[in-house]
Design a protein around this motif. Structure first.
Motif, PDB file in Angstrom:
ATOM      1  N   LEU A 170       0.744  -0.870   0.098  1.00  0.00           N
ATOM      2  CA  LEU A 170      -0.186  -0.343  -0.677  1.00  0.00           C
ATOM      3  C   LEU A 170       1.080   1.071  -0.169  1.00  0.00           C
ATOM      4  N   VAL A 171       1.926   1.333   0.899  1.00  0.00           N
ATOM      5  CA  VAL A 171       3.220   2.487   0.616  1.00  0.00           C
ATOM      6  C   VAL A 171       3.627   2.742  -0.493  1.00  0.00           C
ATOM      7  N   VAL A 178      -6.211  -4.383   6.505  1.00  0.00           N
ATOM      8  CA  VAL A 178      -6.193  -3.599   5.348  1.00  0.00           C
ATOM      9  C   VAL A 178      -7.028  -2.507   5.342  1.00  0.00           C
ATOM     10  N   SER A 179      -8.628  -3.907   5.234  1.00  0.00           N
ATOM     11  CA  SER A 179      -9.627  -2.707   4.684  1.00  0.00           C
ATOM     12  C   SER A 179      -9.717  -1.415   5.052  1.00  0.00           C
ATOM     13  N   GLY A 180      -9.344  -2.010   6.827  1.00  0.00           N
ATOM     14  CA  GLY A 180      -9.486  -1.155   7.816  1.00  0.00           C
ATOM     15  C   GLY A 180      -9.371   0.135   7.495  1.00  0.00           C
ATOM     16  N   LEU A 181      -8.102   0.453   6.720  1.00  0.00           N
ATOM     17  CA  LEU A 181      -7.162   1.807   6.711  1.00  0.00           C
ATOM     18  C   LEU A 181      -7.855   2.405   5.197  1.00  0.00           C
ATOM     19  N   VAL A 182      -9.192   1.574   4.621  1.00  0.00           N
ATOM     20  CA  VAL A 182      -9.534   2.383   2.931  1.00  0.00           C
ATOM     21  C   VAL A 182     -11.034   3.241   3.153  1.00  0.00           C
ATOM     22  N   PRO A 219      -4.752  11.932  18.538  1.00  0.00           N
ATOM     23  CA  PRO A 219      -5.578  10.886  18.205  1.00  0.00           C
ATOM     24  C   PRO A 219      -5.489  10.618  16.745  1.00  0.00           C
ATOM     25  N   THR A 220      -5.705  10.330  15.853  1.00  0.00           N
ATOM     26  CA  THR A 220      -5.665  10.200  14.315  1.00  0.00           C
ATOM     27  C   THR A 220      -4.563   8.836  14.485  1.00  0.00           C
ATOM     28  N   VAL A 221      -3.686   8.499  14.992  1.00  0.00           N
ATOM     29  CA  VAL A 221      -2.733   7.656  14.962  1.00  0.00           C
ATOM     30  C   VAL A 221      -3.658   6.498  15.582  1.00  0.00           C
ATOM     31  N   ASP A 222      -3.951   6.883  16.840  1.00  0.00           N
ATOM     32  CA  ASP A 222      -5.397   6.656  17.670  1.00  0.00           C
ATOM     33  C   ASP A 222      -6.071   5.635  16.614  1.00  0.00           C
ATOM     34  N   LEU A 223      -6.642   6.229  15.978  1.00  0.00           N
ATOM     35  CA  LEU A 223      -8.166   5.731  15.034  1.00  0.00           C
ATOM     36  C   LEU A 223      -7.353   5.149  14.285  1.00  0.00           C
ATOM     37  N   TRP A 224      -6.587   5.140  13.434  1.00  0.00           N
ATOM     38  CA  TRP A 224      -5.744   4.110  12.222  1.00  0.00           C
ATOM     39  C   TRP A 224      -5.057   3.315  12.707  1.00  0.00           C
ATOM     40  N   ILE A 225      -4.677   2.639  13.819  1.00  0.00           N
ATOM     41  CA  ILE A 225      -4.277   1.959  14.691  1.00  0.00           C
ATOM     42  C   ILE A 225      -5.578   0.695  14.778  1.00  0.00           C
ATOM     43  N   ASN A 261      -3.694   8.855   1.124  1.00  0.00           N
ATOM     44  CA  ASN A 261      -3.928   9.070   2.710  1.00  0.00           C
ATOM     45  C   ASN A 261      -4.134   7.615   3.032  1.00  0.00           C
ATOM     46  N   VAL A 262      -4.139   6.804   2.100  1.00  0.00           N
ATOM     47  CA  VAL A 262      -4.170   5.417   2.382  1.00  0.00           C
ATOM     48  C   VAL A 262      -2.979   4.586   2.366  1.00  0.00           C
TER      49      VAL A 262
END
Length: 75
Positions: free
Chosen positions: A11-12, A63-67, A49-55, A20-21
């Motif tokens: 993805l990276v 991975v589907s949670g990152l899209v 908080p955004t770091v916590d959200l995506w983790i 953003n993904v």
């Protein structure tokens, strides 16, 4: 974790991956590498908080949670 890391790295580095993904995948990889969340936030240019959200989304949905999920438009 090796398969997960390969998927996140894909993805990276993917040409068709939205920026953003890719950033969300980097956040998860940095977390897996043991970087402090405060440092991850600084590197990614996001809030803690955004770091916590995506983790959290990655831990819950992979991975589907990152899209991005496209919400239906209300009339």
């Amino acid at each position: 974790m090796t398969e997960r890391r390969a998927e996140l790295s894909g993805l990276v580095n993917g040409r068709d991956t939205p920026a953003n993904v890719a950033t969300r995948a980097r956040i998860v990889l940095w977390h897996a590498d043991g970087l402090p969340k405060r440092r991850i936030a600084a590197l990614a240019g996001v809030s803690r908080p955004t770091v916590d959200l995506w983790i959290g989304r990655y831990e819950a949905d992979g991975v589907s949670g990152l899209v991005d999920v496209v919400a239906s438009a209300a009339g």
